[in-house]
Scaffold this active site. Structure first.
Site, PDB file in Angstrom:
ATOM      1  N   LYS A   1       7.647  -7.140 -13.529  1.00  0.00           N
ATOM      2  CA  LYS A   1       8.138  -8.241 -13.076  1.00  0.00           C
ATOM      3  C   LYS A   1       9.710  -8.281 -13.254  1.00  0.00           C
ATOM      4  O   LYS A   1      10.345  -7.679 -14.251  1.00  0.00           O
ATOM      5  CB  LYS A   1       7.364  -9.616 -13.468  1.00  0.00           C
ATOM      6  CG  LYS A   1       7.732  -9.924 -15.080  1.00  0.00           C
ATOM      7  CD  LYS A   1       9.162 -10.474 -15.714  1.00  0.00           C
ATOM      8  CE  LYS A   1       9.250 -10.479 -17.049  1.00  0.00           C
ATOM      9  NZ  LYS A   1      10.562 -10.799 -17.357  1.00  0.00           N
TER      10      LYS A   1
ATOM     11  N   PRO B   1       9.075   0.781 -18.117  1.00  0.00           N
ATOM     12  CA  PRO B   1       9.637   1.146 -19.317  1.00  0.00           C
ATOM     13  C   PRO B   1       9.401   0.098 -20.296  1.00  0.00           C
ATOM     14  O   PRO B   1       9.147  -1.113 -20.220  1.00  0.00           O
ATOM     15  CB  PRO B   1      11.173   0.969 -19.103  1.00  0.00           C
ATOM     16  CG  PRO B   1      11.372   1.280 -17.668  1.00  0.00           C
ATOM     17  CD  PRO B   1       9.977   0.898 -17.032  1.00  0.00           C
ATOM     18  N   VAL B   2       9.200   0.524 -21.680  1.00  0.00           N
ATOM     19  CA  VAL B   2       8.713  -0.441 -22.716  1.00  0.00           C
ATOM     20  C   VAL B   2       9.809  -1.350 -23.345  1.00  0.00           C
ATOM     21  O   VAL B   2      10.834  -0.699 -23.552  1.00  0.00           O
ATOM     22  CB  VAL B   2       7.852   0.267 -23.787  1.00  0.00           C
ATOM     23  CG1 VAL B   2       7.346  -0.543 -24.810  1.00  0.00           C
ATOM     24  CG2 VAL B   2       6.624   1.154 -23.300  1.00  0.00           C
ATOM     25  N   ALA B   3       9.483  -2.586 -23.553  1.00  0.00           N
ATOM     26  CA  ALA B   3      10.645  -3.483 -24.481  1.00  0.00           C
ATOM     27  C   ALA B   3      12.003  -3.517 -23.669  1.00  0.00           C
ATOM     28  O   ALA B   3      12.836  -3.228 -23.986  1.00  0.00           O
ATOM     29  CB  ALA B   3      10.634  -2.787 -25.846  1.00  0.00           C
TER      30      ALA B   3
ATOM     31  N   GLY C   1      12.251  -5.899 -20.953  1.00  0.00           N
ATOM     32  CA  GLY C   1      12.446  -7.170 -20.170  1.00  0.00           C
ATOM     33  C   GLY C   1      11.850  -7.080 -18.776  1.00  0.00           C
ATOM     34  O   GLY C   1      11.970  -7.979 -17.742  1.00  0.00           O
TER      35      GLY C   1
ATOM     36  N   GLY D   1       5.913  -5.405 -19.172  1.00  0.00           N
ATOM     37  CA  GLY D   1       4.977  -4.133 -19.069  1.00  0.00           C
ATOM     38  C   GLY D   1       3.714  -4.199 -19.800  1.00  0.00           C
ATOM     39  O   GLY D   1       2.633  -4.323 -19.302  1.00  0.00           O
ATOM     40  N   GLY D   2       3.843  -4.776 -20.895  1.00  0.00           N
ATOM     41  CA  GLY D   2       2.569  -5.349 -21.977  1.00  0.00           C
ATOM     42  C   GLY D   2       1.883  -6.415 -21.326  1.00  0.00           C
ATOM     43  O   GLY D   2       0.659  -6.245 -21.242  1.00  0.00           O
ATOM     44  N   SER D   3       2.448  -7.359 -20.861  1.00  0.00           N
ATOM     45  CA  SER D   3       1.849  -8.685 -20.219  1.00  0.00           C
ATOM     46  C   SER D   3       0.962  -8.257 -18.964  1.00  0.00           C
ATOM     47  O   SER D   3       0.058  -8.752 -18.634  1.00  0.00           O
ATOM     48  CB  SER D   3       2.957  -9.682 -20.050  1.00  0.00           C
ATOM     49  OG  SER D   3       3.613 -10.042 -21.082  1.00  0.00           O
ATOM     50  N   SER D   4       1.741  -7.470 -18.254  1.00  0.00           N
ATOM     51  CA  SER D   4       1.111  -6.930 -16.783  1.00  0.00           C
ATOM     52  C   SER D   4      -0.142  -6.098 -17.080  1.00  0.00           C
ATOM     53  O   SER D   4      -1.084  -6.340 -16.642  1.00  0.00           O
ATOM     54  CB  SER D   4       2.153  -6.345 -16.080  1.00  0.00           C
ATOM     55  OG  SER D   4       1.781  -6.252 -14.703  1.00  0.00           O
TER      56      SER D   4
ATOM     57  N   ASP E   1       4.087 -14.509 -20.700  1.00  0.00           N
ATOM     58  CA  ASP E   1       4.221 -14.021 -19.482  1.00  0.00           C
ATOM     59  C   ASP E   1       2.882 -13.357 -18.659  1.00  0.00           C
ATOM     60  O   ASP E   1       2.926 -12.955 -17.458  1.00  0.00           O
ATOM     61  CB  ASP E   1       5.255 -12.627 -19.341  1.00  0.00           C
ATOM     62  CG  ASP E   1       6.640 -13.042 -19.810  1.00  0.00           C
ATOM     63  OD1 ASP E   1       7.005 -14.423 -19.454  1.00  0.00           O
ATOM     64  OD2 ASP E   1       7.373 -12.343 -19.852  1.00  0.00           O
TER      65      ASP E   1
HETATM   66  P1  ATP Z   1       8.452  -9.268 -23.162  1.00  0.00           P
HETATM   67  O1  ATP Z   1       9.873  -9.688 -22.141  1.00  0.00           O
HETATM   68  O2  ATP Z   1       7.235 -10.031 -22.587  1.00  0.00           O
HETATM   69  O3  ATP Z   1       8.721  -9.539 -24.382  1.00  0.00           O
HETATM   70  P2  ATP Z   1       9.060  -6.738 -22.342  1.00  0.00           P
HETATM   71  O4  ATP Z   1       8.745  -6.074 -20.907  1.00  0.00           O
HETATM   72  O5  ATP Z   1      10.404  -6.724 -23.048  1.00  0.00           O
HETATM   73  O6  ATP Z   1       8.257  -7.883 -22.655  1.00  0.00           O
HETATM   74  P3  ATP Z   1       6.980  -4.707 -23.317  1.00  0.00           P
HETATM   75  O7  ATP Z   1       7.225  -3.581 -22.608  1.00  0.00           O
HETATM   76  O8  ATP Z   1       5.760  -5.887 -22.870  1.00  0.00           O
HETATM   77  O9  ATP Z   1       8.280  -5.584 -23.462  1.00  0.00           O
HETATM   78  O10 ATP Z   1       6.869  -4.556 -24.805  1.00  0.00           O
HETATM   79  C1  ATP Z   1       7.054  -5.345 -25.943  1.00  0.00           C
HETATM   80  C2  ATP Z   1       6.237  -4.889 -27.016  1.00  0.00           C
HETATM   81  O11 ATP Z   1       4.612  -5.044 -26.888  1.00  0.00           O
HETATM   82  C3  ATP Z   1       6.382  -3.397 -27.380  1.00  0.00           C
HETATM   83  O12 ATP Z   1       7.152  -3.185 -28.389  1.00  0.00           O
HETATM   84  C4  ATP Z   1       4.867  -2.830 -27.811  1.00  0.00           C
HETATM   85  O13 ATP Z   1       4.884  -2.477 -29.130  1.00  0.00           O
HETATM   86  C5  ATP Z   1       3.958  -4.100 -27.711  1.00  0.00           C
HETATM   87  N1  ATP Z   1       3.012  -3.679 -26.491  1.00  0.00           N
HETATM   88  C6  ATP Z   1       1.674  -4.156 -26.818  1.00  0.00           C
HETATM   89  N2  ATP Z   1       0.984  -3.850 -25.669  1.00  0.00           N
HETATM   90  C7  ATP Z   1       1.753  -3.089 -24.913  1.00  0.00           C
HETATM   91  C8  ATP Z   1       1.314  -2.360 -23.805  1.00  0.00           C
HETATM   92  N3  ATP Z   1       0.108  -2.432 -23.115  1.00  0.00           N
HETATM   93  N4  ATP Z   1       2.466  -1.823 -22.987  1.00  0.00           N
HETATM   94  C9  ATP Z   1       3.738  -1.751 -23.728  1.00  0.00           C
HETATM   95  N5  ATP Z   1       3.879  -2.257 -24.761  1.00  0.00           N
HETATM   96  C10 ATP Z   1       3.005  -3.149 -25.576  1.00  0.00           C
END
Ligand code: ATP
Length: 292
Positions: free
Chosen positions: A10, A94-96, A98, A101-104, A136
């Protein structure tokens, strides 16, 4: 049987924080839109009673810290299911960054397990599970475009944006959402006009949508990640119609209606940053319970 579900990222078109609540969460007003940069969740039944999760990247947890794992656990407990489950996550988001990804992934797991075990969950039941995992996740159940309020878990659907391209640029740093909110608490805030954004979407005014893009967390993250200001300036120079950081960052996105400008942004930003994507917005999911 193997079930496949798409887990789209998102972006936040408008993100305002109203303040800190007595329960420790922040009260937010956000306009969110799902985009076609997605993880893939695969789930199937396993002998036994365990949840086994594999992720395609090494830095995402594969145990109960993973939001997808938590979603599966909650469903097994709620419905008293003593069967094993295999979850495989193909990460593309991409992880962490914004981009939720984890929420989706958690929301996609709820949709997938609902199909796998024919649970017939209503949208409300899915939302109830989502809210127990993270703020989220509720939006990600249906995706599309929506206004999220409360701590992000109260969802009001909005029409899709007029057709446009979303160009995403992710600097090579990660940001801890909790830290950004903590710093936001200790400084004067700039508040975007979320209501005006909602009106602009209803009347499909693309120029107004671009002009109203705003994120109260952006100045906080920008102070920590100096690439954000550079990326924004570069995108503006290339001719993006609207530019903003998503969520707590550090990913920056630009909107444009023009294919040629999308190509210029994609090429221009690729020479500047390793992770650049050009994607479309996603329509909301039609949930199984709605057409069964
Ligand atoms: P938000 O803004 O909700 O914090 P984000 O997009 O910035 O989300 P994510 O990619 O969701 O960040 O990852 C945040 C943390 O969640 C990561 O440091 C990771 O260790 C943890 N996490 C738990 N499950 C997942 C998953 N399925 N995919 C990615 N990260 C995950």
């Amino acid at each position: 049987m193997k079930i496949l579900e798409k887990a789209p990222a998102k972006i936040n078109l408008s993100l305002d924080v109203i303040g800190r609540r007595s329960d420790g969460y922040h009260e937010v007003h956000m306009v969110m839109a799902a985009i076609d940069l997605a993880d893939r969740i695969e789930c199937s039944e396993l002998p036994g009673n365990r949840i086994v999760l594999h992720s395609s990247v090494p830095y995402v947890p594969e145990d109960d810290r993973n939001f997808a794992y938590q979603a599966a656990r909650l469903i097994k407990d709620k419905f008293g299911i003593s069967k094993g489950l295999q979850l495989t996550i193909q990460k593309r988001i991409p992880v962490a960054a914004g981009l939720a990804g984890g929420s989706s992934d958690a929301a996609a797991t709820i949709r997938a397990v609902n199909r796998l075990w024919h649970l017939g969950m209503s949208y409300e039941t899915m939302l109830d599970l989502a809210r127990q995992i993270g703020s989220d996740v509720a939006f990600c159940i249906k995706g599309g475009t929506a206004l999220a309020t409360g701590r992000g878990e109260k969802i009001s659907p909005l029409p899709s944006l007029p057709p446009c391209w979303v160009i995403l640029v992710k600097p090579a740093v990660s940001v801890a959402t909790g830290q950004i909110y903590k710093e936001w608490d200790n400084r004067p805030a700039v508040h975007p006009d979320v209501d005006a954004m909602v009106r602009a979407i209803h009347v499909q005014d693309f120029d107004a949508i671009c002009a109203l893009l705003g994120n109260t967390l952006e100045p906080v993250t920008m102070e920590k990640v100096e690439e954000i200001a550079k990326i924004k300036a570069h995108m503006r120079q290339i001719g993006a119609e609207g530019i903003l950081m998503s969520g707590s960052g550090p990913t920056v996105f630009a909107l444009t209606r023009h294919e040629s400008r999308m190509q210029r942004l994609l090429n221009g930003m690729k020479g500047y940053c390793p992770e650049v994507y050009a994607v479309r917005l996603c329509k909301p999911f039609a949930l199984l319970s709605e057409y069964e």
